[in-house]
Design an enzyme around this catalytic site. Structure first.
Site, PDB file in Angstrom:
ATOM      1  N   GLU A 111       0.834  -1.211   0.000  1.00 49.80           N
ATOM      2  CA  GLU A 111       0.000   0.000   0.000  1.00 49.80           C
ATOM      3  C   GLU A 111       0.864   1.255   0.000  1.00 49.80           C
ATOM      4  O   GLU A 111       2.089   1.205   0.140  1.00 49.80           O
ATOM      5  CB  GLU A 111      -0.952  -0.045   1.203  1.00 49.80           C
ATOM      6  CG  GLU A 111      -1.908  -1.228   1.100  1.00 49.80           C
ATOM      7  CD  GLU A 111      -2.994  -1.238   2.155  1.00 49.80           C
ATOM      8  OE1 GLU A 111      -2.913  -0.482   3.140  1.00 49.80           O
ATOM      9  OE2 GLU A 111      -3.945  -2.028   1.976  1.00 49.80           O
ATOM     10  N   CYS A 143      -2.004  -4.853  -5.528  1.00 50.38           N
ATOM     11  CA  CYS A 143      -2.517  -6.082  -4.918  1.00 50.38           C
ATOM     12  C   CYS A 143      -1.458  -7.181  -4.905  1.00 50.38           C
ATOM     13  O   CYS A 143      -0.559  -7.221  -5.766  1.00 50.38           O
ATOM     14  CB  CYS A 143      -3.706  -6.595  -5.721  1.00 50.38           C
ATOM     15  SG  CYS A 143      -5.148  -5.542  -5.683  1.00 50.38           S
ATOM     16  N   GLU A 145      -1.724 -10.308  -5.743  1.00 50.65           N
ATOM     17  CA  GLU A 145      -1.701 -11.182  -6.930  1.00 50.65           C
ATOM     18  C   GLU A 145      -0.825 -10.591  -8.022  1.00 50.65           C
ATOM     19  O   GLU A 145      -0.033 -11.284  -8.666  1.00 50.65           O
ATOM     20  CB  GLU A 145      -3.117 -11.367  -7.496  1.00 50.65           C
ATOM     21  CG  GLU A 145      -4.112 -12.039  -6.559  1.00 50.65           C
ATOM     22  CD  GLU A 145      -4.873 -11.059  -5.671  1.00 50.65           C
ATOM     23  OE1 GLU A 145      -4.284 -10.054  -5.224  1.00 50.65           O
ATOM     24  OE2 GLU A 145      -6.063 -11.324  -5.434  1.00 50.65           O
ATOM     25  N   CYS A 147      -9.437  -9.092  -7.074  1.00 52.08           N
ATOM     26  CA  CYS A 147     -10.223  -7.965  -7.592  1.00 52.08           C
ATOM     27  C   CYS A 147     -10.275  -8.024  -9.124  1.00 52.08           C
ATOM     28  O   CYS A 147      -9.565  -8.816  -9.756  1.00 52.08           O
ATOM     29  CB  CYS A 147      -9.614  -6.641  -7.128  1.00 52.08           C
ATOM     30  SG  CYS A 147      -8.121  -6.187  -8.021  1.00 52.08           S
TER      31      CYS A 147
HETATM   32  N1  THU Z   1      -6.090  -6.438  -2.302  1.00 52.33           N
HETATM   33  C1  THU Z   1      -5.274  -7.389  -2.818  1.00 52.33           C
HETATM   34  O1  THU Z   1      -4.085  -7.450  -2.494  1.00 52.33           O
HETATM   35  N2  THU Z   1      -5.806  -8.272  -3.698  1.00 52.33           N
HETATM   36  C2  THU Z   1      -7.093  -8.252  -4.123  1.00 52.33           C
HETATM   37  O2  THU Z   1      -7.441  -8.995  -5.015  1.00 52.33           O
HETATM   38  C3  THU Z   1      -8.063  -7.380  -3.475  1.00 52.33           C
HETATM   39  C4  THU Z   1      -7.502  -6.307  -2.624  1.00 52.33           C
HETATM   40  C5  THU Z   1      -5.514  -5.454  -1.395  1.00 52.33           C
HETATM   41  C6  THU Z   1      -5.479  -4.046  -1.925  1.00 52.33           C
HETATM   42  C7  THU Z   1      -5.425  -3.235  -0.655  1.00 52.33           C
HETATM   43  O3  THU Z   1      -4.081  -3.159  -0.218  1.00 52.33           O
HETATM   44  C8  THU Z   1      -6.193  -4.087   0.345  1.00 52.33           C
HETATM   45  O4  THU Z   1      -6.270  -5.386  -0.203  1.00 52.33           O
HETATM   46  C9  THU Z   1      -7.590  -3.578   0.644  1.00 52.33           C
HETATM   47  O5  THU Z   1      -8.324  -3.420  -0.518  1.00 52.33           O
END
Ligand code: THU
Length: 160
Positions: free
Chosen positions: A64, A73, A75, A112
């Site tokens: 983040e 993310c 993935e 996501c």
């Molecule tokens: N996040 C992921 O790492 N992968 C996903 O597929 C969905 C969301 C992360 C993004 C952010 O750092 C946190 O989860 C909250 O959305």
């Protein structure tokens, strides 16, 4: 007018030990990866682990940023690292897990939309399905490929 029905296979497992040894290993690697997530803003710790055709296992986690839109993310961190460093090795499977303030998420962690699109791109690039193993406390969900989670995905072929 034609009405068409899409068929998607989803495999659900109640416990980790029901999975194959290789899938269990991937889930455990994803859980380990989630421990190193940098998620001070959401406190949602996501871990991803993928296995390449050449046997290399790669882990990623969400990264983040104070400027929220600049994070990435788990993935895509794992996938882009794999594709950057092993551009000729197909991705065979990816496990995803997530922890919130109560621990492992109850329902299977779901990539996501942007991650789904990126994983579909890797399927097209290598002409090879990527099994997704999605970890959750109530159940673990497996699909045969990312396209199952993103029907009618945007594909490079349309670019002409
Ligand atoms: N996040 C992921 O790492 N992968 C996903 O597929 C969905 C969301 C992360 C993004 C952010 O750092 C946190 O989860 C909250 O959305």
């Amino acid at each position: 007018m034609r009405k068409k029905e899409l068929q998607i296979f989803v495999y659900e497992y109640d416990t980790l030990v029901e999975l194959s040894e290789s899938d269990q290993k991937l889930i455990i690697a994803a859980r380990e990866a989630s421990e190193n997530a940098y998620a001070p803003y959401s406190n949602f710790h996501v871990g991803a682990a993928l296995i390449l055709e050449n046997g290399v296992l790669i882990k990623g986690n969400n990264q983040e940023n104070a400027d929220f839109t600049d994070g990435l993310c788990a993935e895509r961190v794992a996938l882009f690292y794999a594709n950057a460093n092993y551009p000729n090795s197909k991705v065979e499977a990816m496990a995803v897990t997530a922890k919130n303030s109560n621990g492992l998420v109850k329902e299977p962690a779901q990539p996501c939309g942007s991650c789904r699109q990126a994983i579909v791109e890797a399927e097209v690039r290598f002409n090879h399905p990527i099994r997704l193993i999605l970890d959750g406390a109530n159940k673990i969900m497996v699909v045969d490929n990312a396209e199952s989670l993103l029907p009618f995905a945007f594909k490079p072929v349309v670019l002409g």
